[in-house]
Design an enzyme around this catalytic site. Sequence first.
Site, short mmCIF file in Angstrom:
data_model
loop_
_atom_site.label_atom_id
_atom_site.label_comp_id
_atom_site.label_asym_id
_atom_site.label_seq_id
_atom_site.Cartn_x
_atom_site.Cartn_y
_atom_site.Cartn_z
N SER A 1 -93.07 60.15 -36.99
CA SER A 1 -92.46 59.19 -36.07
C SER A 1 -91.54 58.27 -36.89
O SER A 1 -91.75 57.08 -36.99
CB SER A 1 -93.54 58.38 -35.35
OG SER A 1 -94.32 57.64 -36.27
N HIS B 1 -98.79 62.20 -33.61
CA HIS B 1 -99.73 62.76 -34.59
C HIS B 1 -100.82 63.60 -33.96
O HIS B 1 -101.78 63.99 -34.62
CB HIS B 1 -100.36 61.63 -35.41
CG HIS B 1 -99.37 60.84 -36.19
ND1 HIS B 1 -99.62 59.60 -36.71
CD2 HIS B 1 -98.08 61.13 -36.55
CE1 HIS B 1 -98.56 59.15 -37.34
NE2 HIS B 1 -97.61 60.05 -37.24
N GLN C 1 -100.18 55.64 -30.87
CA GLN C 1 -100.25 56.60 -31.99
C GLN C 1 -101.51 56.45 -32.85
O GLN C 1 -102.07 57.44 -33.29
CB GLN C 1 -99.00 56.43 -32.86
CG GLN C 1 -98.91 57.34 -34.05
CD GLN C 1 -97.60 57.13 -34.81
OE1 GLN C 1 -96.55 57.60 -34.38
NE2 GLN C 1 -97.65 56.41 -35.91
N GLU C 2 -101.93 55.19 -33.10
CA GLU C 2 -103.03 54.99 -34.04
C GLU C 2 -104.01 53.93 -33.54
O GLU C 2 -103.60 52.83 -33.17
CB GLU C 2 -102.48 54.56 -35.41
CG GLU C 2 -101.49 55.57 -35.96
CD GLU C 2 -100.80 55.10 -37.24
OE1 GLU C 2 -101.27 54.15 -37.89
OE2 GLU C 2 -99.76 55.70 -37.56
N GLU D 1 -103.44 62.39 -39.30
CA GLU D 1 -103.92 61.43 -40.30
C GLU D 1 -105.44 61.47 -40.44
O GLU D 1 -106.06 60.54 -40.97
CB GLU D 1 -103.41 60.03 -39.96
CG GLU D 1 -101.88 59.97 -40.01
CD GLU D 1 -101.31 58.57 -39.93
OE1 GLU D 1 -102.05 57.63 -39.59
OE2 GLU D 1 -100.11 58.43 -40.20
N ASP E 1 -101.46 50.95 -33.90
CA ASP E 1 -100.04 51.21 -34.12
C ASP E 1 -99.57 51.94 -32.88
O ASP E 1 -99.90 53.10 -32.67
CB ASP E 1 -99.79 52.05 -35.38
CG ASP E 1 -98.30 52.32 -35.57
OD1 ASP E 1 -97.49 51.80 -34.77
OD2 ASP E 1 -97.95 53.05 -36.52
N GLU F 1 -99.08 47.07 -34.39
CA GLU F 1 -97.84 47.51 -35.05
C GLU F 1 -96.91 48.15 -34.03
O GLU F 1 -97.38 48.85 -33.12
CB GLU F 1 -98.24 48.51 -36.14
CG GLU F 1 -97.09 49.12 -36.91
CD GLU F 1 -97.61 50.12 -37.95
OE1 GLU F 1 -98.75 49.94 -38.44
OE2 GLU F 1 -96.89 51.08 -38.25
N ASP G 1 -92.78 48.08 -38.21
CA ASP G 1 -92.65 49.31 -39.02
C ASP G 1 -91.25 49.88 -38.79
O ASP G 1 -90.34 49.63 -39.58
CB ASP G 1 -93.77 50.29 -38.62
CG ASP G 1 -93.60 51.67 -39.22
OD1 ASP G 1 -92.77 51.83 -40.13
OD2 ASP G 1 -94.30 52.62 -38.79
N LYS H 1 -93.57 50.92 -46.46
CA LYS H 1 -93.57 52.36 -46.74
C LYS H 1 -92.50 52.64 -47.77
O LYS H 1 -91.30 52.47 -47.49
CB LYS H 1 -93.26 53.14 -45.47
CG LYS H 1 -94.37 53.15 -44.42
CD LYS H 1 -93.85 53.77 -43.12
CE LYS H 1 -94.97 54.12 -42.17
NZ LYS H 1 -94.44 54.46 -40.81
N HIS I 1 -99.23 54.60 -45.99
CA HIS I 1 -98.94 56.02 -46.23
C HIS I 1 -97.95 56.50 -45.18
O HIS I 1 -97.49 55.72 -44.36
CB HIS I 1 -100.25 56.83 -46.12
CG HIS I 1 -100.82 56.81 -44.72
ND1 HIS I 1 -101.70 57.73 -44.25
CD2 HIS I 1 -100.59 55.96 -43.68
CE1 HIS I 1 -102.00 57.47 -43.00
NE2 HIS I 1 -101.35 56.40 -42.63
N ARG I 2 -97.64 57.81 -45.18
CA ARG I 2 -96.95 58.46 -44.07
C ARG I 2 -97.89 59.51 -43.47
O ARG I 2 -98.89 59.88 -44.08
CB ARG I 2 -95.65 59.17 -44.55
CG ARG I 2 -94.60 58.26 -45.14
CD ARG I 2 -94.23 57.07 -44.31
NE ARG I 2 -93.72 57.34 -42.96
CZ ARG I 2 -92.46 57.18 -42.59
NH1 ARG I 2 -91.55 56.76 -43.47
NH2 ARG I 2 -92.09 57.41 -41.34
N SER I 3 -97.53 60.00 -42.29
CA SER I 3 -98.39 61.02 -41.68
C SER I 3 -98.37 62.31 -42.49
O SER I 3 -99.35 63.05 -42.52
CB SER I 3 -98.00 61.26 -40.22
OG SER I 3 -96.62 61.49 -40.11
N LYS J 1 -102.99 50.81 -44.94
CA LYS J 1 -103.42 51.86 -43.99
C LYS J 1 -103.07 53.19 -44.62
O LYS J 1 -101.94 53.44 -45.02
CB LYS J 1 -102.84 51.68 -42.60
CG LYS J 1 -101.36 51.88 -42.42
CD LYS J 1 -101.03 52.03 -40.93
CE LYS J 1 -99.60 52.52 -40.73
NZ LYS J 1 -99.28 52.81 -39.32
P1 PGA Z 1 -95.22 58.36 -39.61
O1 PGA Z 1 -96.34 57.46 -38.90
O2 PGA Z 1 -95.53 58.47 -41.05
O3 PGA Z 1 -95.32 59.67 -38.86
O4 PGA Z 1 -93.90 57.66 -39.35
C1 PGA Z 1 -96.90 56.35 -39.50
C2 PGA Z 1 -96.56 55.09 -38.77
O5 PGA Z 1 -95.84 55.11 -37.74
O6 PGA Z 1 -96.97 54.02 -39.21
ZN ZN Z 2 -96.07 52.78 -37.54
#
Ligand code: PGA
Ligand code: ZN
Length: 423
Positions: free
Chosen positions: A40, A152, A160-161, A202, A239, A280, A307, A332, A360-362, A383
């Site tokens: 994303s 994800h 998403q999270e 993740e 998130d 987030e 983000d 990131k 991190h990243r996914s 995270k």
């Molecule tokens: P991504 O997701 O690494 O797929 O962008 C992580 C996030 O959105 O924080």
């Molecule tokens: Zn994010």
Amino acid sequence: VIEQVGAREILDSRGNPTVEVEVALDDGTFARAAVPSGASTGEHEAVELRDGGDRYGGKGVTQAVEGVLGELAPSVIGLPAEEQRLVDQALLDADGTPDKSRLGANALLGVSLAVAKAGAESSDLELFRYLGGPNGHVLPVPMMNILNGGAHADTGVDVQEFMVAPIGAPSFKESLRWGAEVYHSLKAVLKKKGLSTGLGDEGGFAPDVAGTREALDVISDAVAATGLVLGRDVALALDVAATEFHSDAGYAFEGTTKTAAQMTEFYRELLGSYPLVSIEDPLSEDDWDGWAELTAAIGDKIQIVGDDLFVTNPARLRTGIDKSAANALLVKVNQIGTLTETNDAVDLAHRSGFRTMMSHRSGETEDTTIADLAVALNCGQIKTGAPARSERVAKYNQLLRIEESLGDAGRYAGAGAFPRFSP
Ligand code: PGA
Ligand code: ZN
């Protein structure tokens, strides 16, 4: 002094190619770093160079590897590895574009991180000590993503999270145990409800729950079943990654199309029902006015993390600070592409009263640099996914080693990492 720079294409946790870089110094020191990749991704991130064509479905990184070998290597060979700012400036100059689109942020970041690790090795220091000096001493709260949705997972879950934050733990080591126990407890709760215990990108579970509230309810049940107290021991975080479901029509969220004001009202109500400490990307990446209104409405009660909004870019963060569009920065390294720029973004955030969460990243690898970076920069939060799957756990395990190394000099950030629980 940097003597040799090598690079290759390796695979990440999703089975997609990514860049690995190796650096050798003239004193015989050697170091290696690998680059993560998002799903994303924000529109304003530095450009990740992909080959296109048929190979690996277009996701090959042979051009990025060639760029490291042919252009970035000659630009840094002969420079002292300890001069990270000079090295990163040489990388920026070699690329020459504002968004790193010529050689790729994935190429630049691999070199930047590998040089830092070589510098640490050559100085005979652990990476977090090398990067943070005597100031780097805060063990971050692990924001463990135990329920995956959005981009994800393959479910209809829009957020998403869903993360658990063991704010009440006495140490990082205990926080990790609490998170792992909640993770296993959640599996049992989902099983009992006849929901899927398959995993998302993740490492969190990816059940097809009805929406945000049902997801938070199953997690709350999972926390209770461990004997930990929700809100005191373990807090919750989201998130939303709202850019993913935003269009000109508005936010296509949980069956209706909402305005930014309606999304804000939805979050305000959630705050009344659950002990959330952080949200987030509650709104889309260019909805500056919506973010400012949301922060004015609920920013005193909860951390609002940018983000996709900030993409670890000091210039976009400056805009957000001026507009009071959030109160925290997600960090990131591959969104911006060099360690120096990452450092500058965190520095600006802290000087402006913003909190920071290392991320991190996914798509991840076995590289653990972000664990050291979180401590070096005193982020207070990290995270890096569920407390399961080696590419996620590698970072948490590295933090266990760092906590041991710091001993009495270290401090677990705990509840103080979040505004809601700060005095
Ligand atoms: P991504 O997701 O690494 O797929 O962008 C992580 C996030 O959105 O924080
Ligand atoms: Zn994010």
